[in-house]
Design an enzyme around this catalytic site. Structure first.
Site, PDB file in Angstrom:
ATOM      1  N   SER A 160      41.576  43.100  33.599  1.00  0.00           N
ATOM      2  CA  SER A 160      40.859  42.960  34.870  1.00  0.00           C
ATOM      3  C   SER A 160      39.924  44.142  35.115  1.00  0.00           C
ATOM      4  O   SER A 160      40.268  45.286  34.824  1.00  0.00           O
ATOM      5  CB  SER A 160      41.873  42.873  36.011  1.00  0.00           C
ATOM      6  OG  SER A 160      41.196  42.775  37.238  1.00  0.00           O
ATOM      7  N   ILE A 202      35.364  52.194  41.563  1.00  0.00           N
ATOM      8  CA  ILE A 202      34.502  51.055  41.913  1.00  0.00           C
ATOM      9  C   ILE A 202      34.756  50.622  43.355  1.00  0.00           C
ATOM     10  O   ILE A 202      33.816  50.337  44.108  1.00  0.00           O
ATOM     11  CB  ILE A 202      34.741  49.863  40.939  1.00  0.00           C
ATOM     12  CG1 ILE A 202      34.598  50.309  39.475  1.00  0.00           C
ATOM     13  CG2 ILE A 202      33.813  48.706  41.262  1.00  0.00           C
ATOM     14  CD1 ILE A 202      33.273  50.877  39.091  1.00  0.00           C
ATOM     15  N   LEU A 229      36.718  47.929  44.410  1.00  0.00           N
ATOM     16  CA  LEU A 229      36.870  46.489  44.624  1.00  0.00           C
ATOM     17  C   LEU A 229      35.549  45.789  44.939  1.00  0.00           C
ATOM     18  O   LEU A 229      35.490  44.910  45.795  1.00  0.00           O
ATOM     19  CB  LEU A 229      37.900  46.235  45.735  1.00  0.00           C
ATOM     20  CG  LEU A 229      39.338  46.508  45.304  1.00  0.00           C
ATOM     21  CD1 LEU A 229      40.176  47.057  46.430  1.00  0.00           C
ATOM     22  CD2 LEU A 229      39.993  45.232  44.759  1.00  0.00           C
ATOM     23  N   CYS A 264      45.669  48.863  42.949  1.00  0.00           N
ATOM     24  CA  CYS A 264      44.349  49.502  42.834  1.00  0.00           C
ATOM     25  C   CYS A 264      44.424  50.902  43.427  1.00  0.00           C
ATOM     26  O   CYS A 264      44.825  51.067  44.577  1.00  0.00           O
ATOM     27  CB  CYS A 264      43.287  48.694  43.563  1.00  0.00           C
ATOM     28  SG  CYS A 264      41.703  49.577  43.586  1.00  0.00           S
ATOM     29  N   LYS A 288      50.859  43.152  39.267  1.00  0.00           N
ATOM     30  CA  LYS A 288      50.285  44.256  38.474  1.00  0.00           C
ATOM     31  C   LYS A 288      50.737  45.587  39.059  1.00  0.00           C
ATOM     32  O   LYS A 288      50.486  45.892  40.225  1.00  0.00           O
ATOM     33  CB  LYS A 288      48.760  44.174  38.454  1.00  0.00           C
ATOM     34  CG  LYS A 288      48.164  45.297  37.621  1.00  0.00           C
ATOM     35  CD  LYS A 288      46.954  44.884  36.883  1.00  0.00           C
ATOM     36  CE  LYS A 288      46.370  46.006  36.041  1.00  0.00           C
ATOM     37  NZ  LYS A 288      44.998  45.734  35.666  1.00  0.00           N
ATOM     38  N   GLY A 340      44.604  51.568  27.340  1.00  0.00           N
ATOM     39  CA  GLY A 340      44.063  52.328  26.214  1.00  0.00           C
ATOM     40  C   GLY A 340      44.150  51.653  24.858  1.00  0.00           C
ATOM     41  O   GLY A 340      44.054  52.338  23.835  1.00  0.00           O
ATOM     42  N   THR A 394      39.070  49.092  28.747  1.00  0.00           N
ATOM     43  CA  THR A 394      38.052  50.130  28.555  1.00  0.00           C
ATOM     44  C   THR A 394      37.346  50.016  27.202  1.00  0.00           C
ATOM     45  O   THR A 394      36.157  50.342  27.091  1.00  0.00           O
ATOM     46  CB  THR A 394      38.718  51.515  28.732  1.00  0.00           C
ATOM     47  OG1 THR A 394      39.364  51.522  30.011  1.00  0.00           O
ATOM     48  CG2 THR A 394      37.712  52.647  28.684  1.00  0.00           C
TER      49      THR A 394
HETATM   50  O1  RRO Z   1      37.824  48.281  41.863  1.00  0.00           O
HETATM   51  C1  RRO Z   1      38.402  49.332  41.509  1.00  0.00           C
HETATM   52  O2  RRO Z   1      37.995  50.446  41.845  1.00  0.00           O
HETATM   53  C2  RRO Z   1      39.627  49.310  40.702  1.00  0.00           C
HETATM   54  C3  RRO Z   1      40.645  48.375  40.854  1.00  0.00           C
HETATM   55 BR1  RRO Z   1      40.520  46.920  42.017  1.00  0.00          BR
HETATM   56  C4  RRO Z   1      41.842  48.512  40.115  1.00  0.00           C
HETATM   57  O3  RRO Z   1      42.802  47.738  40.220  1.00  0.00           O
HETATM   58  N1  RRO Z   1      41.940  49.563  39.264  1.00  0.00           N
HETATM   59  C5  RRO Z   1      40.941  50.435  39.096  1.00  0.00           C
HETATM   60  O4  RRO Z   1      41.067  51.369  38.289  1.00  0.00           O
HETATM   61  N2  RRO Z   1      39.786  50.305  39.824  1.00  0.00           N
END
Ligand code: RRO
Length: 323
Positions: free
Chosen positions: A21, A71, A73, A129, A166, A246, A268
């Site tokens: 994801s 990021i 979300l 997250c 998760k 990883g 990644t």
């Molecule tokens: O969107 C993000 O910043 C983000 C999410 Br939803 C997540 O579950 N894990 C992550 O590392 N970034």
């Protein structure tokens, strides 16, 4: 050639390599590089009820053997996802694992209800997250909050669709969280989400990310992820696990299976090698073959088994299997 098929709860997969994801939206960009139906499945970026622009930039930073993301979300929201992204993904023939995220249990429930009549193969409930407004929203850090979200989603989702929780590695005992979501009705567990990290930019003398902290991923986190898979497999041995963190090669993927994962997600790695999921699948097949595994099923949790069980699985006399 080994039998690569596996399952995540009641979902049967032709092979155990999925995307992770957040690393390829709903798969469109990756489809330029390989046939999405060839891998086990595509896990979408976490979808929320409403469209979000996410955190301010910069929101990525390179780190030794890994990267930080903040990021926040970003995404189109469920309406656009159901109107455009999901139909597109299903048309490719890929299995669609839809990741959902929310700020409250009610939002997760609303998302599960919206997905009810759509062709979703599995729901991954992102309760981990790291880039949310408050740490209180990282439900995966608290067994009671985690269980509450998962039981509500399990009740709201289509009964034939597996619900996976998760989890975050940023907890004292991930086995406790795993048992809480299992008791709440999770059909399986995805792990791990990113670890909370921070980088300082020596030009600005400030945090490298506008959001200050971010989630660490990439090879730097692989031993942490593998340890979490190992511990969760011991804590809830009968629950299917989707392992990630990883993974760059078929050897890495095999390590996750041996530690107890039924399938793996590749994240990644796609940023520098967009066809990594199919390459890793081919490499995994060769790695299984080289070690005498006839199937992925025989490799799952193999490292936890007794010498006698290991010998039987490989069809070899026990004295030829390392103790
Ligand atoms: O969107 C993000 O910043 C983000 C999410 Br939803 C997540 O579950 N894990 C992550 O590392 N970034």
């Amino acid at each position: 050639m080994a039998d690569l098929s596996t399952s995540l709860g009641r979902l049967r997969l032709p092979n155990p390599v999925l995307t992770a994801s957040g690393c390829a939206a709903a798969g469109k960009e990756l489809s330029q590089f390989f046939d999405l139906a060839e891998i086990g499945g595509v896990v979408t970026k976490s979808i929320m009820l409403r469209a979000r622009s996410g955190r301010a930039t910069p929101r990525m930073a390179e780190t030794p053997s890994g990267m930080l993301n903040s990021i926040g979300l970003q995404g189109p929201g469920i309406d656009s996802f159901l109107a455009h992204d999901l139909p597109w993904l299903k048309k490719t023939g890929a299995r669609a694992v839809v990741s959902i995220a929310g700020g409250h249990t009610d939002e997760y429930v609303a998302l599960a209800k919206r997905l009810f009549n759509h062709p979703v193969d599995l729901i991954e409930v992102n309760i981990s997250c790291p880039n949310v407004e408050s740490r209180g929203q990282v439900f995966a850090c608290d067994p009671i909050a985690a269980g509450r979200v998962i039981s509500a989603v399990r009740r709201a989702a289509h009964p034939n669709v597996p619900v996976f929780a998760k989890l975050s590695p940023d907890v004292t005992d991930i086995g406790v969280i795993a048992r809480a979501v299992t008791d709440a009705g999770a059909d399986g567990i995805s792990l791990i989400n990113t670890l909370l990290g921070l980088e300082i930019d020596l030009d600005t003398l400030q945090p490298a990310l506008a959001g200050v902290t971010g989630g660490l991923s990439g090879p730097a986190v692989r031993p942490v992820a593998l340890r979490c898979v190992w511990q969760v497999h011991q804590s809830v041995p009968h629950l299917p696990l989707l392992g990630m963190g990883g993974i760059l090669t078929g050897q890495d993927a095999l390590r996750f299976l041996l530690a107890g994962a039924s399938a793996v997600s590749v994240g990644t790695a796609v940023f520098h090698d967009p066809s990594a999921p199919v390459r890793i699948l081919r490499e995994l097949d060769a790695e299984l073959d080289a070690r005498g595994f006839r199937s992925v099923a025989d490799a799952i949790g193999f490292a936890h088994k007794s010498p006698e069980q290991r010998a039987a699985l490989l069809g070899r006399p026990s004295e030829t299997v390392p103790a």
